[in-house]
Design a protein around this motif. Sequence first.
Motif, mmCIF file in Angstrom:
data_model
loop_
_atom_site.group_PDB
_atom_site.id
_atom_site.type_symbol
_atom_site.label_atom_id
_atom_site.label_comp_id
_atom_site.label_asym_id
_atom_site.label_seq_id
_atom_site.Cartn_x
_atom_site.Cartn_y
_atom_site.Cartn_z
ATOM 1 N N VAL A 1 0.827 -1.211 0.000
ATOM 2 C CA VAL A 1 0.000 0.000 0.000
ATOM 3 C C VAL A 1 0.860 1.259 0.000
ATOM 4 O O VAL A 1 0.670 2.159 -0.830
ATOM 5 C CB VAL A 1 -0.951 -0.004 1.213
ATOM 6 C CG1 VAL A 1 -1.771 1.278 1.250
ATOM 7 C CG2 VAL A 1 -1.875 -1.217 1.155
ATOM 8 N N GLU A 2 1.803 1.335 0.951
ATOM 9 C CA GLU A 2 2.601 2.560 1.075
ATOM 10 C C GLU A 2 3.432 2.857 -0.173
ATOM 11 O O GLU A 2 3.403 3.983 -0.675
ATOM 12 C CB GLU A 2 3.498 2.469 2.314
ATOM 13 C CG GLU A 2 4.220 3.753 2.630
ATOM 14 C CD GLU A 2 4.942 3.689 3.965
ATOM 15 O OE1 GLU A 2 6.117 4.095 4.024
ATOM 16 O OE2 GLU A 2 4.323 3.220 4.948
ATOM 17 N N PRO A 3 4.189 1.878 -0.742
ATOM 18 C CA PRO A 3 4.921 2.195 -1.978
ATOM 19 C C PRO A 3 4.004 2.548 -3.147
ATOM 20 O O PRO A 3 4.391 3.318 -4.026
ATOM 21 C CB PRO A 3 5.689 0.897 -2.265
ATOM 22 C CG PRO A 3 5.791 0.210 -0.960
ATOM 23 C CD PRO A 3 4.528 0.534 -0.240
ATOM 24 N N ARG A 4 2.781 2.006 -3.138
ATOM 25 C CA ARG A 4 1.843 2.288 -4.231
ATOM 26 C C ARG A 4 1.486 3.771 -4.285
ATOM 27 O O ARG A 4 1.376 4.357 -5.365
ATOM 28 C CB ARG A 4 0.586 1.435 -4.034
ATOM 29 C CG ARG A 4 -0.585 1.789 -4.938
ATOM 30 C CD ARG A 4 -0.308 1.452 -6.400
ATOM 31 N NE ARG A 4 -1.449 1.722 -7.233
ATOM 32 C CZ ARG A 4 -1.778 2.925 -7.710
ATOM 33 N NH1 ARG A 4 -1.010 3.964 -7.405
ATOM 34 N NH2 ARG A 4 -2.836 3.085 -8.482
ATOM 35 N N TYR A 5 1.323 4.403 -3.128
ATOM 36 C CA TYR A 5 0.915 5.801 -3.087
ATOM 37 C C TYR A 5 2.079 6.746 -2.797
ATOM 38 O O TYR A 5 2.040 7.917 -3.171
ATOM 39 C CB TYR A 5 -0.165 6.002 -2.022
ATOM 40 C CG TYR A 5 -1.455 5.303 -2.362
ATOM 41 C CD1 TYR A 5 -2.360 5.866 -3.259
ATOM 42 C CD2 TYR A 5 -1.763 4.061 -1.814
ATOM 43 C CE1 TYR A 5 -3.527 5.221 -3.593
ATOM 44 C CE2 TYR A 5 -2.941 3.412 -2.136
ATOM 45 C CZ TYR A 5 -3.815 3.987 -3.027
ATOM 46 O OH TYR A 5 -4.980 3.334 -3.364
ATOM 47 N N MET A 6 3.104 6.238 -2.112
ATOM 48 C CA MET A 6 4.231 7.094 -1.764
ATOM 49 C C MET A 6 5.178 7.267 -2.937
ATOM 50 O O MET A 6 5.799 8.308 -3.103
ATOM 51 C CB MET A 6 4.986 6.481 -0.573
ATOM 52 C CG MET A 6 6.055 7.374 0.011
ATOM 53 S SD MET A 6 5.384 8.491 1.226
ATOM 54 C CE MET A 6 5.081 7.369 2.589
#
Length: 361
Positions: free
Chosen positions: A279-284
């Motif tokens: 999730v975090e790498p997808r949006y960050m």
Amino acid sequence: MTRFENQGVALKGFAIMAFIVVILAGIKAASPIVVPFVLSAFIAVICNPAINGMTRLRIPRLLAVMLMMIVIVLMGLWLASLVGSSINEFSRQLPVYRGQLVEQFAWILTKLRTFNIDLSREQILAYFDPGAALSMTTNMLSSVGGVMANLFLIILTIVFMLFEAEDLPKKLHFALDDPDMRLKQIDKFLHSVNQYMVIKTLVSLGTGLIVGIGLAIIGVDYALLWGVVAFLFNYIPNIGSIIAAIPAVLLAFIQMGPAAAGGTALLYFGTNMVMGNVVEPRYMGRGLGLSTLVVFLSLIFWGWLLGSVGMLLSVPLTMIVKIALESSQSGRWLAILLADNVDDLVPETSKENVLEEQQES
């Protein structure tokens, strides 16, 4: 380069190091003032997108700021009430947990006696004190609560910061002698910091919700408190998730045995794997990671400098430094040293050139 020039470079390096030491000593001495200011700044950065969203809905900025302050005050009071009630309840239940712990270790003690290893009940409680399950995290939360004792000062600081947020980019451009706003690094830095803090907060909030609900389903006591702890400690990648999981896993083992402890550990592991690696790498986006060594050292450094609040904000503070260094050509080398993956810092054009050279060779 002559000998005198070498001496000049060395003296300049020593002078810079001396300036840094003096500045850090001043920050540490002024930590009672600096810590509430830093906490206010991070809360303001997180709240600013919500304020801008309300203003786009034609809500006056003054009213939007006041509504956000009411939410922050209510959340602060709720967190203080949650931590206080959990500590009091745990203190009352501590004798029961001690008895349950001895029961859970009974089969281990029996097995050890077959190898002529005799451990007493007092030794087990000395090595595995249930009180440590809560004290490790509540001490940090209590320190944060001590900072929140200056709630009035923090709220005022956040209010003024939110009112100044609109004009901050323009002021930075004028302060750096760029009235035509041609220095795109300033806008990139402000946008990157704001993006990181907002996305990190949303991911941490999702982590806390999943952990809290999962622990409630398993039946672990104080599931809501452990969810809040997971939310706060998620700001510290890698290390934070381990620290947040230890007391909950230990409490699950004391309450319900090894199976529940294994399920709790699996819940933390799965949640952090999905939220941290998907999730975090997808949006960050890529290129914002810190190496594990830097995370650990930043935890020690900011914890020493700013106390428990510095430990919670160690990675965001280091990320701000890293983003600032990436925005500067002279500081990019240091940003590369802080990064987790050097390939994320290499421009795409450079990667394509390297691939072409490899194909030609």
